[in-house]
Design a protein around this motif. Structure first.
Motif, PDB file in Angstrom:
ATOM      1  N   VAL A  32      55.025 -10.533 -20.352  1.00 10.59           N
ATOM      2  CA  VAL A  32      54.941 -11.282 -21.694  1.00 10.59           C
ATOM      3  C   VAL A  32      55.697 -12.389 -21.477  1.00 10.59           C
ATOM      4  O   VAL A  32      55.601 -13.578 -22.622  1.00 10.59           O
ATOM      5  CB  VAL A  32      55.264 -10.367 -22.638  1.00 10.59           C
ATOM      6  N   LEU A 118      45.324 -15.763 -27.994  1.00  8.21           N
ATOM      7  CA  LEU A 118      45.199 -14.632 -28.716  1.00  8.21           C
ATOM      8  C   LEU A 118      44.283 -14.433 -29.639  1.00  8.21           C
ATOM      9  O   LEU A 118      43.928 -13.017 -29.982  1.00  8.21           O
ATOM     10  CB  LEU A 118      46.713 -14.707 -29.208  1.00  8.21           C
ATOM     11  N   PHE A 127      44.300  -5.757 -33.089  1.00 10.80           N
ATOM     12  CA  PHE A 127      45.548  -6.499 -33.301  1.00 10.80           C
ATOM     13  C   PHE A 127      46.704  -5.534 -32.475  1.00 10.80           C
ATOM     14  O   PHE A 127      47.582  -5.233 -33.273  1.00 10.80           O
ATOM     15  CB  PHE A 127      45.686  -6.606 -34.586  1.00 10.80           C
ATOM     16  N   TYR A 128      46.592  -5.323 -31.127  1.00  7.87           N
ATOM     17  CA  TYR A 128      47.339  -4.867 -30.374  1.00  7.87           C
ATOM     18  C   TYR A 128      48.094  -5.662 -29.589  1.00  7.87           C
ATOM     19  O   TYR A 128      47.752  -6.377 -28.297  1.00  7.87           O
ATOM     20  CB  TYR A 128      46.772  -3.614 -29.544  1.00  7.87           C
ATOM     21  N   VAL A 129      49.134  -6.318 -29.954  1.00  6.14           N
ATOM     22  CA  VAL A 129      49.697  -7.530 -29.327  1.00  6.14           C
ATOM     23  C   VAL A 129      51.197  -7.387 -29.228  1.00  6.14           C
ATOM     24  O   VAL A 129      51.819  -7.105 -30.105  1.00  6.14           O
ATOM     25  CB  VAL A 129      49.463  -8.945 -29.920  1.00  6.14           C
ATOM     26  N   ASP A 130      52.038  -7.636 -28.073  1.00  5.48           N
ATOM     27  CA  ASP A 130      53.185  -7.652 -27.752  1.00  5.48           C
ATOM     28  C   ASP A 130      53.643  -8.885 -28.592  1.00  5.48           C
ATOM     29  O   ASP A 130      53.430  -9.992 -28.039  1.00  5.48           O
ATOM     30  CB  ASP A 130      53.614  -7.425 -26.279  1.00  5.48           C
ATOM     31  N   TYR A 131      54.574  -8.941 -29.550  1.00  2.00           N
ATOM     32  CA  TYR A 131      55.157 -10.194 -30.262  1.00  2.00           C
ATOM     33  C   TYR A 131      56.012 -10.817 -29.322  1.00  2.00           C
ATOM     34  O   TYR A 131      56.355 -12.094 -29.690  1.00  2.00           O
ATOM     35  CB  TYR A 131      55.857  -9.618 -31.454  1.00  2.00           C
ATOM     36  N   TRP A 132      56.614 -10.369 -28.212  1.00  2.00           N
ATOM     37  CA  TRP A 132      57.293 -11.077 -27.458  1.00  2.00           C
ATOM     38  C   TRP A 132      56.450 -12.292 -26.601  1.00  2.00           C
ATOM     39  O   TRP A 132      57.078 -13.160 -25.924  1.00  2.00           O
ATOM     40  CB  TRP A 132      57.914 -10.403 -26.373  1.00  2.00           C
ATOM     41  N   LEU A 134      54.818 -14.397 -28.228  1.00  2.00           N
ATOM     42  CA  LEU A 134      55.241 -15.546 -28.907  1.00  2.00           C
ATOM     43  C   LEU A 134      56.335 -16.641 -28.168  1.00  2.00           C
ATOM     44  O   LEU A 134      56.376 -17.682 -28.783  1.00  2.00           O
ATOM     45  CB  LEU A 134      55.319 -15.313 -30.494  1.00  2.00           C
ATOM     46  N   THR A 135      57.144 -16.011 -27.350  1.00  2.00           N
ATOM     47  CA  THR A 135      57.919 -16.903 -26.831  1.00  2.00           C
ATOM     48  C   THR A 135      57.750 -17.702 -25.670  1.00  2.00           C
ATOM     49  O   THR A 135      58.533 -18.375 -25.223  1.00  2.00           O
ATOM     50  CB  THR A 135      59.137 -15.958 -26.489  1.00  2.00           C
TER      51      THR A 135
END
Length: 160
Positions: A32, A118, A127-132, A134-135
């Motif tokens: 990610v 995304l 909506f199964y997304v690893d929020y990391w 976004l970095t």
């Protein structure tokens, strides 16, 4: 296959290096944080060379990356084309600005890429997304000077 112009030769080298960088094996938790190599290398190539056929090239390279990463066909291509449209709009300012301003442009282009990528991913998978993830635009902006130095020294000069 004989490559006649230096722009085509640098594009071919760019494609090879991008596919190699995308194939670097990383642990699952590090995937990610992987930068969008193709966006940064193609942005550098777009600023240095004319933009003749760059969107068709982005389509083909995006499809190759979709196949390599087993993504849905066209997902990376659409995101890459939209991001390169932004880079093409700011091309003159991008070419003559310092690293900080270039990093801001790369950050915005990466955000455009990530929103489209995304958006398609969420529409298909839910909506199964690893929020990391976004970095990634921030990581792209941070490593941009290294990518530009590598691109100028290795890809656009006669390295091999």
């Amino acid at each position: 296959m004989l490559i006649k112009s230096s722009a085509q030769a640098s594009l071919f080298k760019l494609l090879i290096f991008t596919l190699i960088f995308n194939a670097i094996p990383l642990p699952d938790y590090m995937l990610v944080f992987m930068p969008i190599w193709i966006l940064m290398f193609l942005s550098q190539w777009l600023v240095i060379n004319k933009n003749e056929g760059i969107y068709f090239i982005a389509l083909l390279i995006g499809l190759l990356i979709d196949i390599q990463l087993s993504d849905f066909l066209g997902q990376n291509s659409l995101a890459l084309i939209a991001s390169l449209l932004f880079i093409n709009k700011v091309k003159k300012s991008f070419a003559f600005s310092n690293y900080t301003t270039q990093q801001i442009y790369i950050f915005v282009a990466s955000v455009i890429y990530l929103i489209i990528y995304l958006g398609i991913f969420i529409m298909i998978n839910g909506f199964y997304v690893d929020y990391w993830i976004l970095t990634v635009p921030l990581i792209n902006a941070i490593i941009w000077p290294l990518v530009e130095i590598f691109s100028n020294r290795v890809i656009h000069r006669s390295f091999f």
